[in-house]
Enzyme design. Structure first.
Site, PDB file in Angstrom:
ATOM      1  N   ASP A  45       0.425  -1.263   0.166  1.00  0.00           N
ATOM      2  CA  ASP A  45       0.194  -0.078   0.217  1.00  0.00           C
ATOM      3  C   ASP A  45       1.104   1.146  -0.122  1.00  0.00           C
ATOM      4  O   ASP A  45       2.297   1.368   0.467  1.00  0.00           O
ATOM      5  CB  ASP A  45      -0.683   0.246   1.333  1.00  0.00           C
ATOM      6  CG  ASP A  45      -0.452   0.100   2.703  1.00  0.00           C
ATOM      7  OD1 ASP A  45       0.903   0.109   2.542  1.00  0.00           O
ATOM      8  OD2 ASP A  45      -0.958  -0.237   3.631  1.00  0.00           O
ATOM      9  N   ASP A  47       1.859   4.723   1.936  1.00  0.00           N
ATOM     10  CA  ASP A  47       1.956   5.500   2.676  1.00  0.00           C
ATOM     11  C   ASP A  47       1.612   6.761   3.074  1.00  0.00           C
ATOM     12  O   ASP A  47       2.959   6.877   2.308  1.00  0.00           O
ATOM     13  CB  ASP A  47       2.908   4.830   4.058  1.00  0.00           C
ATOM     14  CG  ASP A  47       3.324   3.550   4.338  1.00  0.00           C
ATOM     15  OD1 ASP A  47       1.821   3.034   4.997  1.00  0.00           O
ATOM     16  OD2 ASP A  47       3.814   2.789   3.369  1.00  0.00           O
TER      17      ASP A  47
END
Length: 99
Positions: A45, A47
């Site tokens: 993912d 950040d």
């Protein structure tokens, strides 16, 4: 989901800064973590550290996270700058790349 480079993420966020400010009250936004360190993998993912003009409601915060996920086509882990714990804050603030 296709993987983006840090430069592509920066470019997309920069292009939408005005909307992020007007719609969500974003004062400052930046990327940290695996994308900045060059360690991102296909399932990573992204950040994102965000600072708001005023603390948003939980609903608005989730709406921003979903908006960023749609914009980037990636899973987003959205972190409020004001909520960073002192231990991790130094690391995050050292590596964050603001747009």
């Amino acid at each position: 989901m296709a993987m983006l480079t840090l430069e592509e993420i920066e470019s997309i966020l920069t292009a939408h800064k005005k909307e992020l400010r007007e719609r969500f009250g974003v004062r400052e936004i930046g990327v940290f973590g695996s994308y900045v360190r060059g360690e991102a993998k296909e399932d990573s993912d992204v950040d994102i550290l965000v600072d708001f003009e005023e603390i948003p409601s939980l609903l608005k915060f989730i709406e921003l996270e979903e908006y960023l996920e749609a914009l980037l086509g990636l899973r987003v882990d959205l972190v409020m700058k004001s909520s960073l714990k002192s231990g991790i804050a130094k690391t995050v603030l050292r590596e964050v790349v603001y747009v």
